[in-house]
Design an enzyme around this catalytic site. Structure first.
Site, PDB file in Angstrom:
ATOM      1  N   HIS A 374       0.797  -1.234   0.000  1.00 57.82           N
ATOM      2  CA  HIS A 374       0.000   0.000   0.000  1.00 57.82           C
ATOM      3  C   HIS A 374       0.823   1.274   0.000  1.00 57.82           C
ATOM      4  O   HIS A 374       0.268   2.364   0.151  1.00 57.82           O
ATOM      5  CB  HIS A 374      -0.919   0.049   1.220  1.00 57.82           C
ATOM      6  CG  HIS A 374      -1.988  -0.987   1.211  1.00 57.82           C
ATOM      7  ND1 HIS A 374      -3.249  -0.771   0.688  1.00 57.82           N
ATOM      8  CD2 HIS A 374      -1.985  -2.264   1.640  1.00 57.82           C
ATOM      9  CE1 HIS A 374      -3.969  -1.860   0.826  1.00 57.82           C
ATOM     10  NE2 HIS A 374      -3.228  -2.794   1.402  1.00 57.82           N
ATOM     11  N   ARG A 568      -5.667  11.762   6.397  1.00 55.92           N
ATOM     12  CA  ARG A 568      -4.610  11.911   7.389  1.00 55.92           C
ATOM     13  C   ARG A 568      -3.696  13.071   7.006  1.00 55.92           C
ATOM     14  O   ARG A 568      -3.473  13.318   5.816  1.00 55.92           O
ATOM     15  CB  ARG A 568      -3.810  10.609   7.510  1.00 55.92           C
ATOM     16  CG  ARG A 568      -4.538   9.528   8.265  1.00 55.92           C
ATOM     17  CD  ARG A 568      -4.844   9.959   9.685  1.00 55.92           C
ATOM     18  NE  ARG A 568      -3.655   9.948  10.496  1.00 55.92           N
ATOM     19  CZ  ARG A 568      -3.390   9.045  11.433  1.00 55.92           C
ATOM     20  NH1 ARG A 568      -4.250   8.084  11.701  1.00 55.92           N
ATOM     21  NH2 ARG A 568      -2.284   9.102  12.140  1.00 55.92           N
ATOM     22  N   LYS A 573       0.973  14.259   1.462  1.00 54.24           N
ATOM     23  CA  LYS A 573      -0.376  14.580   0.973  1.00 54.24           C
ATOM     24  C   LYS A 573      -0.548  16.081   0.737  1.00 54.24           C
ATOM     25  O   LYS A 573      -1.506  16.520   0.131  1.00 54.24           O
ATOM     26  CB  LYS A 573      -1.432  14.075   1.950  1.00 54.24           C
ATOM     27  CG  LYS A 573      -1.477  12.544   2.076  1.00 54.24           C
ATOM     28  CD  LYS A 573      -2.503  12.104   3.117  1.00 54.24           C
ATOM     29  CE  LYS A 573      -2.451  10.621   3.423  1.00 54.24           C
ATOM     30  NZ  LYS A 573      -3.116   9.773   2.403  1.00 54.24           N
ATOM     31  N   THR A 678      -8.496   6.697  -1.914  1.00 53.81           N
ATOM     32  CA  THR A 678      -9.837   6.138  -2.138  1.00 53.81           C
ATOM     33  C   THR A 678     -10.904   7.199  -1.922  1.00 53.81           C
ATOM     34  O   THR A 678     -12.001   7.099  -2.472  1.00 53.81           O
ATOM     35  CB  THR A 678     -10.096   4.936  -1.204  1.00 53.81           C
ATOM     36  OG1 THR A 678      -9.640   5.261   0.115  1.00 53.81           O
ATOM     37  CG2 THR A 678      -9.373   3.700  -1.695  1.00 53.81           C
ATOM     38  N   LYS A 682     -14.683   8.449  -3.664  1.00 58.64           N
ATOM     39  CA  LYS A 682     -15.921   8.751  -2.932  1.00 58.64           C
ATOM     40  C   LYS A 682     -16.463  10.121  -3.326  1.00 58.64           C
ATOM     41  O   LYS A 682     -17.667  10.292  -3.548  1.00 58.64           O
ATOM     42  CB  LYS A 682     -15.658   8.715  -1.418  1.00 58.64           C
ATOM     43  CG  LYS A 682     -15.304   7.328  -0.910  1.00 58.64           C
ATOM     44  CD  LYS A 682     -14.724   7.337   0.503  1.00 58.64           C
ATOM     45  CE  LYS A 682     -14.004   6.013   0.763  1.00 58.64           C
ATOM     46  NZ  LYS A 682     -13.174   6.025   1.970  1.00 58.64           N
TER      47      LYS A 682
HETATM   48  C1  7GP Z   1      -2.828   3.766   2.041  1.00 56.87           C
HETATM   49  C2  7GP Z   1      -2.262   4.584   0.887  1.00 56.87           C
HETATM   50  O1  7GP Z   1      -1.546   5.683   1.411  1.00 56.87           O
HETATM   51  C3  7GP Z   1      -3.410   5.063   0.035  1.00 56.87           C
HETATM   52  O2  7GP Z   1      -2.920   5.740  -1.097  1.00 56.87           O
HETATM   53  C4  7GP Z   1      -4.252   3.881  -0.424  1.00 56.87           C
HETATM   54  O3  7GP Z   1      -5.403   4.325  -1.082  1.00 56.87           O
HETATM   55  C5  7GP Z   1      -4.692   3.054   0.789  1.00 56.87           C
HETATM   56  O4  7GP Z   1      -3.552   2.660   1.534  1.00 56.87           O
HETATM   57  C6  7GP Z   1      -5.452   1.818   0.409  1.00 56.87           C
HETATM   58  O5  7GP Z   1      -4.742   1.060  -0.505  1.00 56.87           O
HETATM   59  N1  7GP Z   1      -1.755   3.311   2.908  1.00 56.87           N
HETATM   60  C7  7GP Z   1      -1.931   3.314   4.226  1.00 56.87           C
HETATM   61  O6  7GP Z   1      -2.967   3.656   4.753  1.00 56.87           O
HETATM   62  C8  7GP Z   1      -0.787   2.879   5.012  1.00 56.87           C
HETATM   63  O7  7GP Z   1      -0.705   3.083   6.185  1.00 56.87           O
HETATM   64  C9  7GP Z   1       1.309   1.861   5.080  1.00 56.87           C
HETATM   65  O8  7GP Z   1       0.169   2.251   4.348  1.00 56.87           O
HETATM   66  C10 7GP Z   1       1.268   0.448   5.411  1.00 56.87           C
END
Ligand code: 7GP
Length: 841
Positions: A374, A568, A573, A678, A682
């Protein structure tokens, strides 16, 4: 599936098994029964919270009836199941969702009205289940919704944190964190005291040869913590399927250990052990896209992986199949690297406990797991120190070394003499101390690795995992672009829009097949339809304005352009780019004549999001936003032309109010850093426009809805590296307009300028890693284009409708079907018969 009840007695069971309510009267009877008996309240002291509880319990009963049947059906069907391992499930509220999914919201609404309550007030009583940080956790929740809706036999496995993500308050412009104790009254979970697993930590490894000459490895001593299952029903939409989310809670083992202690008079230390054990599932780590390597976190990970794996293996063993059939029955998806120890644990179970040979076991393991990445941010890639693992999980460390050895030997065979390559792909980083690279272990232990949007999946292949593409070839790596559930994010959050869409395309079928939204396109020129469309957006803005009024105490004009950035707070971001843009706008307004001001489009800039408690720069950004708000919002020169709002404690239930109310939302990460995003999906699904960079899923959204319907700006991901290099080694100058913004801050316009020094120097002196200055010009220009476009409301509404009509691709149903076909190899269950039975009764 066996039953202990003799055949001839089962009739009685069938006769008395509850059927669940369907009518308004039945609902009221159930709700009142729960209020008066389960809660021991009465007509005379039933407040909204009690009414919520009674309603929730009534719906819970209904879900449980279907949940039981679903589990039976899935056991009989004896098909392959999917297990989704995630440390985070950001579920939000359950009641509204349950009512809509079982199709009885109107029944409840009328019933509650009879009993003296408004359904909105009752829904609002519920505490969010906030067991997640952000994108990764909310994605897991959308996936559960889709898996149930599509009738897949799929379970989620997670931790039952006593404290979810903290509650955020703003005091004097600063974020303050308040613990979120959410389990006071939670009707949505079922403790399963009969389902528990003992999990071992510490100790040592004993290797010896037994009497039959066999090598035995046994992990001995240490401490045992018991995992108890808490089950949460997950209803599908418009289907009898109710899947299961199993969350583990920790407590001290009730085994011999403690009794020995009690008996020897060490009462206090036995109680202390108890508390230490309970600490494991006490609190969610509040970091998003950041890993800190704390021992307790590793304990959480192993505790949850071990409990889940033993549960899965236990279920498999009941089927009496051969081990070689394991991966025909079981698929396990790793939600990022947090559950990577599950790979090691399964190998340990098979080799040490079940006596399989190493290779035979490893084949089973690698055909079982899939791994989703992710993020490419280096600070989020998990590494655990070898000494830490050695101490906590001595046997697992040995297994990791063995996996690595075998892997490196196979690489060496194929790429002889490439010593560098071996060092680069080794699971062990040769640092001081040595570190275990969890992502590498996850890749080596899985049969598929996927990213979450096209650009991101390409980037992992060309950057962080490049060497593994060389080793395995490109086919092991794939893309599954993220999606969102249209049930919660359209139907539940924006019921009027959902209803309008249904009225145009003839039914609510689009909630199950989102591509049907394309039937809206022929209506883009339908005047009456456009008017209603615009009215609904306006009503949603009024609702948000009311929320702002009640929570912030001031009013904003719902006719203004609502510009929203909620997610967040993170430097990548770039909320700082947004607030600098706001300051730029503020300065422009101040310098205008009254005539010029009249031509402006009034704007409300809304921010929301939490900063990790230890992320000082993110907290500084929050502080700046609040201080800018304080000044701008009461500047008489500005009036309604600009308002800056920081909404406190952004969470899922607040998102349901915020998302439908945007005209524009901001998805403005440095290109190449946001894996997917995501909320971008939305917002567009609710008829909002986007301002965004060419990053993550923005790119695919553009492809689907058309370039004319999105406001893109900024540098491309392929240019980022060169730009960063240039900042340090070229003749680099900060954008002059941005310099003016900094001067305005430094003058003390927004209070103590010292408070924001680091934010400015990060850009001026420390290389502007996130390219805020490079993108500032095109960001501001694009904001001006948005103002112009907004003046033509008719064209704006056309864009809005066209975009929604083309959003079908971004449902999590499509996404889950892709996982099922290309990674899990599972089929949905046939529920036609069950539906028929239900229709008849
Ligand atoms: C997030 C990504 O930052 C976001 O771009 C993506 O849409 C989402 O995952 C779902 O795939 N990542 C996290 O929330 C995170 O903490 C580190 O990733 C493990």
């Amino acid at each position: 599936v066996e039953s202990s009840i003799p055949e001839h007695m089962r009739e009685a069971w069938k006769k008395f098994s509850p059927k669940g309510f369907t009518t308004k009267d039945e609902f009221e009877s159930e709700a009142v029964k729960h209020i008066e008996t389960t809660l021991a309240r009465s007509l005379f002291n039933c407040d909204e919270l009690a009414a919520y509880s009674g309603t929730a319990l009534a719906f819970r009963d209904r879900l449980i009836i279907d949940w039981n049947k679903t589990q039976q059906r899935q056991s009989f069907a004896d098909q392959k199941r999917l297990y989704y391992l995630s440390l985070e499930f950001l579920m939000g509220r359950a009641l509204d969702n349950a009512m809509l999914n079982v199709g009885l919201k109107n029944v409840a609404k009328d019933g509650l009205a009879d009993l003296g309550f408004r359904i909105e007030d009752i829904i609002a009583q519920e505490h969010d289940a906030a067991l997640g940080n952000g994108g990764l956790g909310r994605l897991a929740a959308c996936f559960l919704d889709s898996m149930a809706t599509l009738n897949y036999a799929a379970w989620g496995y997670g931790l039952r944190y006593r404290y979810g993500i903290f509650k955020q308050e703003i005091q004097d412009g600063y974020q303050v964190e308040i613990p979120d104790y959410w389990l006071d009254f939670n009707p949505w979970e079922f403790p399963r005291h009969d389902v528990s697993v003992d999990v071992q930590f510490y100790g040592w490894v004993n290797k010896y040869t037994n009497d039959e000459g066999k090598q035995i490895v046994s992990w001995q001593d240490g401490e045992i913590v018991t995992a108890t299952a808490y089950d949460v029903p997950v209803p599908g939409y418009g289907t009898p399927t109710v899947n299961n989310l199993r969350l583990w809670s920790s407590k001290a083992s009730s085994g011999e250990f403690d009794f020995a202690k009690f008996n020897s008079g060490e009462y206090e230390s036995a109680v202390a052990d108890e508390q230490r054990a309970e600490t494991i599932s006490a609190v969610l780590y509040p970091n998003d896209n950041l890993e800190r390597g704390k021992e307790l976190r590793l304990k959480q990970q192993y505790f949850w992986c071990a409990a889940s794996l033993h549960d899965i293996v236990r279920r498999f063993k009941k089927s009496k199949r051969k081990w070689s059939e394991f991966s025909d029955q079981v698929a396990i998806q790793l939600n990022d690297t947090h559950p990577t120890l599950a790979i090691v644990e399964l190998q340990r179970i098979l080799v040490d406990m079940e006596g399989l040979g190493w290779d035979e076991a490893w084949t089973i393991v690698t055909s079982t797991f899939g791994y989703t990445n992710h993020t490419v941010l280096p600070e989020a890639l998990e590494k655990w120190s070898v000494p830490l693992i050695q101490n906590l999980l001595p046997r697992h460390l040995q297994i990791i070394y063995e996996i690595n050895l075998q892997f490196l030997q196979s690489v060496e065979k194929r790429f002889p003499k490439d010593r560098d390559l071996l060092g680069r792909v080794s699971i062990i980083e040769e640092s001081q101390p040595k570190m275990v690279r969890m992502a590498y272990l996850a890749i080596i232990g899985s049969h598929k690795v996927n990213g979450v949007a096209e650009l991101h999946s390409d980037l992992i292949k060309t950057t962080i995992f490049k060497d593994f593409v060389k080793v395995y070839g490109p086919d092991k790596f794939t893309n599954v672009t993220n999606g969102i559930t249209p049930r919660r994010w359209l139907h539940q959050a924006n019921p009027r829009l959902s209803e309008l869409i249904a009225s145009k395309i003839g039914s609510y079928e689009f909630l199950k097949d989102l591509t049907l939204l394309n039937k809206l396109e022929p209506f883009v020129d339908d005047k009456e339809f456009k008017k209603e469309w615009a009215e609904i957006k306006y009503a949603n803005k009024v609702r948000l304005a009311q929320h702002i009024q009640t929570t912030k105490g001031y009013s904003v004009n719902p006719k203004a352009l609502f510009d929203i950035q909620v997610k967040r707070i993170h430097e990548y971001k770039r909320q700082q780019l947004n607030i600098f843009g706001v300051i730029h706008r503020y300065m422009a307004i101040k310098s205008m004549s009254p005539e010029e001001r009249k031509k402006l489009v009034p704007r409300v800039s809304v921010f929301g999001g939490k900063a990790a408690p230890g992320y000082w720069m993110a907290k500084t950004i929050i502080h700046l936003i609040n201080k800018v708000g304080e000044v701008v919002n009461k500047d008489p020169d500005v009036g309604d032309l600009l308002k800056v709002v920081f909404l406190e404690d952004y969470n899922v239930s607040k998102a349901e109010i915020i998302v439908p109310a945007s005209d524009i939302s901001e998805h403005i990460s440095t290109a190449g850093t946001e894996a997917s995003g995501t909320s971008n999906m939305k917002f567009v699904l609710n008829g909002g426009m986007i301002i965004g960079t060419l990053d993550g899923a923005n790119i695919e959204i553009t492809r689907e809805i058309g370039e004319q319907n999105i406001f893109l700006f900024g540098n491309l991901s392929e240019d980022v590296e060169d730009l960063r290099h240039h900042h340090f080694y070229g003749d680099y100058k900060v954008n002059p307009e941005l310099v003016k913004v900094f001067d305005c801050i430094k003058k003390g316009t927004f209070g103590d300028e010292g408070a924001f020094g680091a934010l400015i120097s990060g850009i001026v002196e420390h290389g502007d890693y996130y390219l805020v200055s490079d993108d500032f010009n095109s960001y501001c220009q694009t904001q001006d284009l948005i103002d112009e476009a907004y003046k033509d409301q008719d064209a704006w509404v056309t864009k809005s409708i066209t975009s929604v009509a083309r959003m079908g691709f971004f449902t999590s149903d499509r996404c889950i079907n892709e996982y099922a076909d290309t990674i899990w190899n599972i089929e949905p269950l046939d529920v036609a018969e069950e539906k028929e039975v239900r229709a008849r009764t």
